[in-house]
Design an enzyme around this catalytic site. Structure first.
Site, PDB file in Angstrom:
ATOM      1  N   THR A   1      20.951 -20.138  50.498  1.00 11.61           N
ATOM      2  CA  THR A   1      22.220 -20.512  49.855  1.00 11.61           C
ATOM      3  C   THR A   1      23.400 -19.755  50.472  1.00 11.61           C
ATOM      4  O   THR A   1      24.448 -20.334  50.739  1.00 11.61           O
ATOM      5  CB  THR A   1      22.142 -20.211  48.346  1.00 11.61           C
ATOM      6  OG1 THR A   1      21.023 -20.924  47.799  1.00 11.61           O
ATOM      7  CG2 THR A   1      23.418 -20.630  47.630  1.00 11.61           C
TER       8      THR A   1
ATOM      9  N   ASN B   1      29.103 -23.934  52.062  1.00  7.36           N
ATOM     10  CA  ASN B   1      27.811 -23.912  52.766  1.00  7.36           C
ATOM     11  C   ASN B   1      27.285 -25.286  53.151  1.00  7.36           C
ATOM     12  O   ASN B   1      26.096 -25.467  53.368  1.00  7.36           O
ATOM     13  CB  ASN B   1      26.786 -23.080  51.986  1.00  7.36           C
ATOM     14  CG  ASN B   1      26.483 -23.638  50.607  1.00  7.36           C
ATOM     15  OD1 ASN B   1      27.045 -24.653  50.213  1.00  7.36           O
ATOM     16  ND2 ASN B   1      25.591 -22.980  49.885  1.00  7.36           N
TER      17      ASN B   1
ATOM     18  N   GLU C   1      18.295 -35.873  40.521  1.00  6.35           N
ATOM     19  CA  GLU C   1      19.408 -36.096  41.449  1.00  6.35           C
ATOM     20  C   GLU C   1      19.332 -37.469  42.117  1.00  6.35           C
ATOM     21  O   GLU C   1      20.348 -38.166  42.237  1.00  6.35           O
ATOM     22  CB  GLU C   1      19.435 -34.967  42.490  1.00  6.35           C
ATOM     23  CG  GLU C   1      19.820 -33.627  41.853  1.00  6.35           C
ATOM     24  CD  GLU C   1      19.537 -32.424  42.728  1.00  6.35           C
ATOM     25  OE1 GLU C   1      19.088 -32.608  43.886  1.00  6.35           O
ATOM     26  OE2 GLU C   1      19.760 -31.293  42.268  1.00  6.35           O
TER      27      GLU C   1
ATOM     28  N   TYR D   1      25.548 -30.526  39.046  1.00  2.00           N
ATOM     29  CA  TYR D   1      25.264 -29.091  38.970  1.00  2.00           C
ATOM     30  C   TYR D   1      25.098 -28.600  37.526  1.00  2.00           C
ATOM     31  O   TYR D   1      25.377 -27.437  37.225  1.00  2.00           O
ATOM     32  CB  TYR D   1      26.368 -28.302  39.678  1.00  2.00           C
ATOM     33  CG  TYR D   1      26.274 -28.336  41.183  1.00  2.00           C
ATOM     34  CD1 TYR D   1      25.164 -27.809  41.846  1.00  2.00           C
ATOM     35  CD2 TYR D   1      27.290 -28.878  41.971  1.00  2.00           C
ATOM     36  CE1 TYR D   1      25.070 -27.828  43.233  1.00  2.00           C
ATOM     37  CE2 TYR D   1      27.205 -28.900  43.358  1.00  2.00           C
ATOM     38  CZ  TYR D   1      26.095 -28.368  43.977  1.00  2.00           C
ATOM     39  OH  TYR D   1      26.005 -28.377  45.351  1.00  2.00           O
TER      40      TYR D   1
ATOM     41  N   LYS E   1      28.055 -31.892  51.943  1.00  2.00           N
ATOM     42  CA  LYS E   1      29.192 -31.598  51.077  1.00  2.00           C
ATOM     43  C   LYS E   1      30.517 -31.893  51.801  1.00  2.00           C
ATOM     44  O   LYS E   1      30.531 -32.098  53.020  1.00  2.00           O
ATOM     45  CB  LYS E   1      29.104 -30.132  50.626  1.00  2.00           C
ATOM     46  CG  LYS E   1      27.907 -29.837  49.695  1.00  2.00           C
ATOM     47  CD  LYS E   1      27.829 -28.329  49.431  1.00  2.00           C
ATOM     48  CE  LYS E   1      26.764 -27.982  48.410  1.00  2.00           C
ATOM     49  NZ  LYS E   1      26.690 -26.498  48.216  1.00  2.00           N
TER      50      LYS E   1
ATOM     51  N   HIS F   1      23.724 -29.735  50.403  1.00  2.00           N
ATOM     52  CA  HIS F   1      22.918 -29.580  49.191  1.00  2.00           C
ATOM     53  C   HIS F   1      21.528 -30.149  49.422  1.00  2.00           C
ATOM     54  O   HIS F   1      21.373 -31.148  50.112  1.00  2.00           O
ATOM     55  CB  HIS F   1      23.553 -30.322  48.009  1.00  2.00           C
ATOM     56  CG  HIS F   1      22.622 -30.428  46.834  1.00  2.00           C
ATOM     57  ND1 HIS F   1      22.466 -29.410  45.920  1.00  2.00           N
ATOM     58  CD2 HIS F   1      21.738 -31.397  46.481  1.00  2.00           C
ATOM     59  CE1 HIS F   1      21.541 -29.766  45.037  1.00  2.00           C
ATOM     60  NE2 HIS F   1      21.084 -30.963  45.340  1.00  2.00           N
TER      61      HIS F   1
HETATM   62  N1  UDP Z   1      27.522 -21.184  44.824  1.00  2.36           N
HETATM   63  C1  UDP Z   1      28.680 -20.417  44.870  1.00  2.36           C
HETATM   64  N2  UDP Z   1      28.593 -19.080  44.559  1.00  2.36           N
HETATM   65  C2  UDP Z   1      27.424 -18.493  44.211  1.00  2.36           C
HETATM   66  C3  UDP Z   1      26.261 -19.274  44.164  1.00  2.36           C
HETATM   67  C4  UDP Z   1      26.344 -20.621  44.478  1.00  2.36           C
HETATM   68  O1  UDP Z   1      29.749 -20.929  45.186  1.00  2.36           O
HETATM   69  O2  UDP Z   1      27.410 -17.291  43.953  1.00  2.36           O
HETATM   70  C5  UDP Z   1      27.596 -22.612  45.156  1.00  2.36           C
HETATM   71  C6  UDP Z   1      27.074 -22.920  46.564  1.00  2.36           C
HETATM   72  O3  UDP Z   1      27.853 -23.981  47.107  1.00  2.36           O
HETATM   73  C7  UDP Z   1      25.655 -23.395  46.289  1.00  2.36           C
HETATM   74  C8  UDP Z   1      25.851 -24.142  44.979  1.00  2.36           C
HETATM   75  O4  UDP Z   1      26.787 -23.354  44.257  1.00  2.36           O
HETATM   76  O5  UDP Z   1      25.158 -24.198  47.338  1.00  2.36           O
HETATM   77  C9  UDP Z   1      24.624 -24.338  44.138  1.00  2.36           C
HETATM   78  O6  UDP Z   1      24.015 -23.086  43.921  1.00  2.36           O
HETATM   79  P1  UDP Z   1      22.439 -22.933  44.041  1.00  2.36           P
HETATM   80  O7  UDP Z   1      22.077 -21.576  43.573  1.00  2.36           O
HETATM   81  O8  UDP Z   1      21.766 -24.096  43.383  1.00  2.36           O
HETATM   82  O9  UDP Z   1      22.215 -22.978  45.643  1.00  2.36           O
HETATM   83  P2  UDP Z   1      21.598 -24.119  46.576  1.00  2.36           P
HETATM   84  O10 UDP Z   1      20.534 -24.830  45.806  1.00  2.36           O
HETATM   85  O11 UDP Z   1      22.727 -25.024  46.994  1.00  2.36           O
HETATM   86  O12 UDP Z   1      21.034 -23.377  47.763  1.00  2.36           O
HETATM   87 MG    MG Z   2      20.512 -25.606  43.896  1.00  2.00          MG
END
Ligand code: UDP
Ligand code: MG
Length: 162
Positions: free
Chosen positions: A102, A123, A137, A60, A20, A126
């Protein structure tokens, strides 16, 4: 030939991994690539791209209704990302383990998120969360021609089905 989005459950399973904008800004590109490469996974596609907010929202798609969605879209489109496709046995699930949870505060030390970041909103990386999202994707970010199916002379030292 197999579909360029990969075949889950085989040695040709593929996952979409993206560094990211914060990971790029913080100089973590080589660190991320190194972890997947040293594990044994094969890099089959890679490019730097500055996503538009439209692309970020499409990526997303499944999170559209969530309160953090607008901030997430802005974050993902805030600078260039490094988009990649990695291939190998169990790369979708194992890739998620290499990333860590996450929320970096819940991520184990030794994972990318556990080692290099502090909050969910920054974080750094992805990774596809399952075979369907991997196919969606990879299909969204790469064309078939951009994904190279190739063998490495070292492959038989890395994978054996016995
Ligand atoms: N995210 C956020 N707040 C939250 C949950 C997710 O900003 O409460 C963001 C974070 O960058 C995360 C992305 O949204 O990586 C996608 O969320 P997902 O639950 O798919 O997590 P990931 O698959 O990236 O672990
Ligand atoms: Mg995800």
């Amino acid at each position: 030939a197999f579909p360029y989005t990969g075949v889950a459950g085989t040695g040709n399973e593929r996952s979409f991994i993206a560094i990211k904008p914060d990971g790029v800004q913080r100089g973590l590109i080589a660190e991320v690539i190194s972890r997947f490469e040293k594990k044994g996974y094969k890099l089959v596609a890679m490019k730097m791209i500055w996503a538009t907010e439209e692309m970020a929202a499409n990526h997303y798609d499944d999170l559209k209704g969530r309160p953090f969605f607008p901030a997430l879209v802005k974050y993902f489109a805030s600078g260039p990302i490094v988009a990649m496709v990695w291939e190998g046995p169990d790369v979708i699930k194992t890739g998620r383990k290499i990333l860590g949870a996450t929320n970096p505060q819940a991520a184990d030390v030794g994972t990318l998120r556990g080692d290099f970041c502090l909050t969910t909103g920054r974080n750094i990386i992805h990774g596809s969360d399952g075979p369907e999202s991997a196919a969606h994707e990879i299909g969204m970010w790469f064309t078939e021609k951009e994904c190279s199916a190739y063998s490495r002379s070292i492959d038989s030292w890395i994978v054996a089905d016995n």
